[in-house]
Enzyme design. Structure first.
Site, short mmCIF file in Angstrom:
data_model
loop_
_atom_site.label_atom_id
_atom_site.label_comp_id
_atom_site.label_asym_id
_atom_site.label_seq_id
_atom_site.Cartn_x
_atom_site.Cartn_y
_atom_site.Cartn_z
N ASP A 195 -11.21 2.91 4.09
CA ASP A 195 -11.65 1.51 4.00
C ASP A 195 -13.17 1.41 3.94
O ASP A 195 -13.72 0.37 3.58
CB ASP A 195 -11.16 0.73 5.24
CG ASP A 195 -10.01 -0.23 4.90
OD1 ASP A 195 -9.81 -0.50 3.70
OD2 ASP A 195 -9.34 -0.69 5.84
N GLN A 198 -4.82 -1.36 9.57
CA GLN A 198 -4.73 -2.70 8.96
C GLN A 198 -5.37 -3.74 9.88
O GLN A 198 -5.03 -3.83 11.06
CB GLN A 198 -3.24 -3.03 8.71
CG GLN A 198 -3.03 -4.34 7.99
CD GLN A 198 -3.58 -4.35 6.56
OE1 GLN A 198 -3.42 -3.39 5.81
NE2 GLN A 198 -4.26 -5.42 6.18
N LYS A 208 0.84 -1.21 0.00
CA LYS A 208 0.00 0.00 0.00
C LYS A 208 0.88 1.25 0.00
O LYS A 208 0.64 2.20 -0.75
CB LYS A 208 -0.93 0.00 1.23
CG LYS A 208 -2.10 -0.96 1.08
CD LYS A 208 -2.84 -1.21 2.38
CE LYS A 208 -3.88 -2.32 2.18
NZ LYS A 208 -4.54 -2.77 3.39
#
Ligand code: NAP
Length: 296
Positions: A121, A98, A54
């Site tokens: 997200d 994460q 990422k």
């Protein structure tokens, strides 16, 4: 029939190009550089690979990448303090924690502490509610990537029968909302669904997000249907490690009209959509027009 291959790797490259060109414009016209902060707690090897990837792709797209690595025994209070600082940092437009988090941390509490407008997200309860009510939201990356590929392949999805196998908060449920938003008739199937083969057989669009290697065989698929395989399963075959999806690619490709491979289908689209969400969040934060085609 031999299905057309939906090439997620190539599609993701075009999304990244669009993101990068919008980033260039933001820098040149407004002096703004979008920034994505990724928080990793602990040393889960798979999470470390994802976070590295990422960060690398964020920088390649011309954006700023901020990485916060915290020990596995980090307290909830310390993690909340880091998120709080990122929430108020004007250089940070997107925040991603994460997952999975170590067991002693309350995932819902942590995710819901992210400012919803920076929740790239799309897991914050506000974004879930906004998506469910058809309002502008941050959209979860994996289903967004699936939607982009489906729109690209079909143009309009209106009136199509879509079956989503899997009802997770990360993939199945938001995928179903997005398909409903595009006027599909949507069925969500799960482990208690009766006659799953019969349900899948009705579908013009099948999205499989189950986590069971090659569970969906070709004879469940309606001739000409579009199959999006979200599954990523590591198996051992002929003494070798292999990645396979939730769909039995070989038999399904003989019946489907179009199909995503694993690897090289949905997977590459997920990070591309994370970059897209970061640019979208940056534009919204600055009251600027959003790039076209990068959100739902
Ligand atoms: P998850 O949270 O484990 O959810 C799996 C879903 O599948 C559940 O709703 C479950 O039903 C359903 N299911 C399980 N067995 C079933 C069966 N025999 N028949 C019908 N439904 C069944 O998984 P997830 O996070 O959504 O991920 C699904 C897959 O996608 C995994 O392989 C994951 O690695 C992959 N994935 C890929 C990406 C990507 O970037 N490509 C991103 C995220 C996930 P119940 O609710 O009834 O238990």
């Amino acid at each position: 029939m031999t299905a057309k291959l939906i090439d997620g790797k190539a599609f993701a490259a075009t999304v990244r190009e669009k993101v990068a060109s919008h980033v260039t414009r933001l820098k040149e016209d407004h002096g703004i550089t979008p920034g994505l902060a990724v928080v990793l707690v602990g040393e889960d090897p798979a999470s470390q690979v994802y976070v590295r990837s990422k960060g690398k792709q964020t920088i390649e797209a011309g954006m700023n990448s901020y990485e916060h690595r915290m020990d596995a025994d980090t307290t909830e209070a310390d993690l909340l303090a880091v998120i709080d600082a990122l929430n108020t940092d004007p250089a940070v437009h997107g925040i991603l924690v994460q997952l999975p988090l170590p067991g002693h941390l309350n995932e819902d509490l942590i995710i819901n502490s992210i400012a919803p407008e920076k929740d790239v997200d799309g897991f914050h309860i506000s974004n879930v509610g906004l998506l469910g009510t058809g309002q502008k939201s941050m959209v979860p990356c994996t289903p967004l990537g699936c939607l982009m590929m489906l729109r690209d392949h079909h143009g309009s999805l209106s009136g199509m029968n879509a079956v989503v196998i899997g009802r997770s908060n990360i993939v199945g449920k938001p995928m179903a909302q997005l398909l409903l938003g595009d006027s599909c008739t949507v069925t969500i199937a799960h482990s208690r669904t009766k006659d799953l083969p019969g349900v899948v057989k009705q579908a013009d669009i099948v999205v499989a997000a189950v986590g069971r290697p090659e569970m969906v065989p070709g004879d469940w698929i309606k001739e000409g249907a579009t199959v999006i395989d979200v599954g990523i399963n590591r198996i051992e075959r002929d003494g070798k490690n292999k990645l396979v999806g939730d769909v039995d690619f070989e038999s399904a490709a003989k019946v489907a009209g179009a199909i995503t491979p694993v690897p090289g289908g949905v997977g590459p689209m997920t990070i591309a959509c994370l970059l897209a969400n970061t640019v979208t969040a940056c534009c919204r934060a600055n009251g600027l027009a959003e790039p076209e085609g990068l959100t739902a």
